[in-house]
Scaffold this active site. Structure first.
Site, PDB file in Angstrom:
ATOM      1  N   HIS A 100      10.949  11.839   8.843  1.00 38.87           N
ATOM      2  CA  HIS A 100      11.266  10.552   8.202  1.00 38.87           C
ATOM      3  C   HIS A 100      12.759  10.509   7.919  1.00 38.87           C
ATOM      4  CE1 HIS A 100      11.003  13.368   4.846  1.00 38.87           C
ATOM      5  NE2 HIS A 100      11.798  12.549   4.175  1.00 38.87           N
ATOM      6  N   ASP A 102      15.366   9.093   4.767  1.00 34.88           N
ATOM      7  CA  ASP A 102      15.292   8.640   3.379  1.00 34.88           C
ATOM      8  C   ASP A 102      15.851   7.220   3.328  1.00 34.88           C
ATOM      9  OD1 ASP A 102      14.242  11.093   2.759  1.00 34.88           O
ATOM     10  OD2 ASP A 102      16.120  11.935   2.016  1.00 34.88           O
ATOM     11  N   ARG A 160       6.628  26.906  -1.173  1.00 36.80           N
ATOM     12  CA  ARG A 160       7.992  26.374  -1.248  1.00 36.80           C
ATOM     13  C   ARG A 160       8.036  25.174  -2.187  1.00 36.80           C
ATOM     14  NH1 ARG A 160      10.820  22.476   1.917  1.00 36.80           N
ATOM     15  NH2 ARG A 160      13.065  22.826   1.739  1.00 36.80           N
TER      16      ARG A 160
HETATM   17  O1  LIG Z   1      11.279  19.560   1.098  1.00 29.90           O
HETATM   18  C1  LIG Z   1      12.257  19.266   1.767  1.00 29.90           C
HETATM   19  O2  LIG Z   1      13.061  20.102   2.176  1.00 29.90           O
HETATM   20  C2  LIG Z   1      12.502  17.832   2.150  1.00 29.90           C
HETATM   21  C3  LIG Z   1      12.035  16.840   1.134  1.00 29.90           C
HETATM   22  C4  LIG Z   1      12.252  15.441   1.585  1.00 29.90           C
HETATM   23  O3  LIG Z   1      12.656  15.195   2.682  1.00 29.90           O
HETATM   24  C5  LIG Z   1      11.969  14.306   0.688  1.00 29.90           C
HETATM   25  O4  LIG Z   1      11.465  14.513  -0.442  1.00 29.90           O
HETATM   26  O5  LIG Z   1      12.254  13.163   1.106  1.00 29.90           O
HETATM   27 FE   LIG Z   2      13.358  13.144   2.824  1.00 30.47          FE
END
Ligand SMILES: O=C(O)CCC(=O)C(=O)O
Ligand SMILES: [Fe+2]
Length: 354
Positions: free
Chosen positions: A236, A238, A303
């Site tokens: 995706h 952001d 994680r």
């Molecule tokens: O967990 C990650 O490294 C990415 C998180 C992410 O892309 C998001 O929260 O939009």
């Molecule tokens: Fe993200």
């Protein structure tokens, strides 16, 4: 944050796309989370999706010292070539960052039934639940999240009736620090584009970008029995201006590079990851790429990541900055863009392209 909560209120999602899996009770990858069927593969192929071993690349996401004398150039170049960079010397104390991570860890370690007390409402923004992009995919992600937009007191009380203040204070404090860091980074990027707050010709359409707000997303990727057939967070971009991400010491973040494939962005001790979002891509008239990224789960390590999304108020009109010639995108309000994204995900940008 008005922008996102308003857009979410207008686009409720059903509970099946809110309630995460009870990760404690499964020991094999369920079919619902196995990304290897035909439909998903078609989508995934173009991203060499299930190849979790990213290709080697000579260079990697730059690490920028925010106190460097040529920081504007460093940040601007990183935005152009990567759309992403690490920042060090960012002024956010490592004690606070560790505190946020350990509170997130504490939240996700609660029993599932307990976490569900703080479930996000179908038309709500804040609370526990699966990723927002989930309804776009026929398979579910190996992920659970907790979104913080505005006050979280009510949700925190559900989780820790007698002991919620500590969680709220840490998250509030972190959001304040993120907000000022994001502002500082935004100014550097605007300076690179030769835009100043005083520049009159820009004030009309973009003055509200100096009043941005943020939202916090806590992400958890539990140990996964079959990580090669699962995805933590599907690819995706952001949506807002920029994102500041803290990732725990465990690897999992990857970005997609044209002609290269998936490239790992391993955690750098003490650094935060900054990436360009769709709105900055639009403001820069496409000069800064909005980064396709995803997170992959690990077999042996849980994680945690913490993303801070930074964007202008809902009614701000965004479009390519006036100074930049030949606009490639039409102008629209932030709210309109978020609605487009909620309906069309990655195709939203092409719908506003001239
Ligand atoms: O967990 C990650 O490294 C990415 C998180 C992410 O892309 C998001 O929260 O939009
Ligand atoms: Fe993200």
């Amino acid at each position: 944050m008005a922008t996102l909560s308003e857009a979410y209120r207008d686009n409720p999602i059903d509970l099946q796309h809110i309630i995460p899996l009870d990760f404690d009770s499964v020991h094999e990858l369920p079919d619902s989370h196995t990304w290897s069927d035909h439909v998903n593969n078609l989508y995934l192929e173009k991203y060499t999706y299930l190849k979790h071993t990213p290709m080697d690349e000579e260079s990697s996401v730059p690490i920028i010292d925010l106190s460097a004398p040529n920081v504007v150039e460093l940040v601007g170049n990183a935005c152009e070539t990567w759309g992403m960079f690490h920042v060090v010397n960012h002024g956010v104390s490592s004690i606070l960052v560790d505190d946020v991570e350990s509170h997130a860890q504490q939240l996700f370690s609660l029993p599932t039934q307990h976490k569900l007390k703080a479930l996000r409402a179908p038309d709500g923004a804040t609370g526990y639940g699966v990723a927002r992009i989930s309804p776009f995919f026929s398979k579910l992600m190996w992920h659970e999240g907790f979104t913080i937009m505005g006050s979280i007191v009510e949700h925190a009380k559900e989780l820790w009736p007698h002991d919620y203040e500590d969680f709220c204070n840490v998250m509030d404090n972190y959001q304040k620090k993120m907000k000022s860091l994001a502002y500082q980074i935004m100014l550097l990027i605007l300076k690179f584009l030769d835009i100043t707050k005083e520049g009159e010709e820009e004030m009309i359409s973009t003055s509200s970008i100096y009043e941005c707000e943020g939202a916090l997303q806590l992400n958890s990727y539990p140990c996964c029995p079959d990580p090669n057939r699962a995805i933590g967070l599907a690819p995706h971009t952001d949506s807002l201006l920029l994102t500041i991400l803290h990732q725990s010491e465990t690897k999992g973040l990857q970005i997609h590079r044209n002609g290269v494939g998936w490239v790992a962005v391993p955690p750098v001790s003490g650094a935060l990851v900054v990436n360009i979002g769709d709105l900055f891509h639009i403001l820069s008239n496409g000069r800064f790429p909005t980064v396709y990224h995803r997170a992959v789960p690990n077999q042996d390590a849980h994680r945690i990541s913490v993303a801070y999304f930074y964007g202008p108020p809902a009614d701000t009109i965004v479009g390519p900055l006036n100074k930049l010639p030949c606009p490639r995108y039409r102008s629209l309000t932030v709210k309109e863009y978020i609605s487009l994204k909620n309906k069309h995900l990655e195709n939203a940008l092409s719908l506003i392209k001239f």
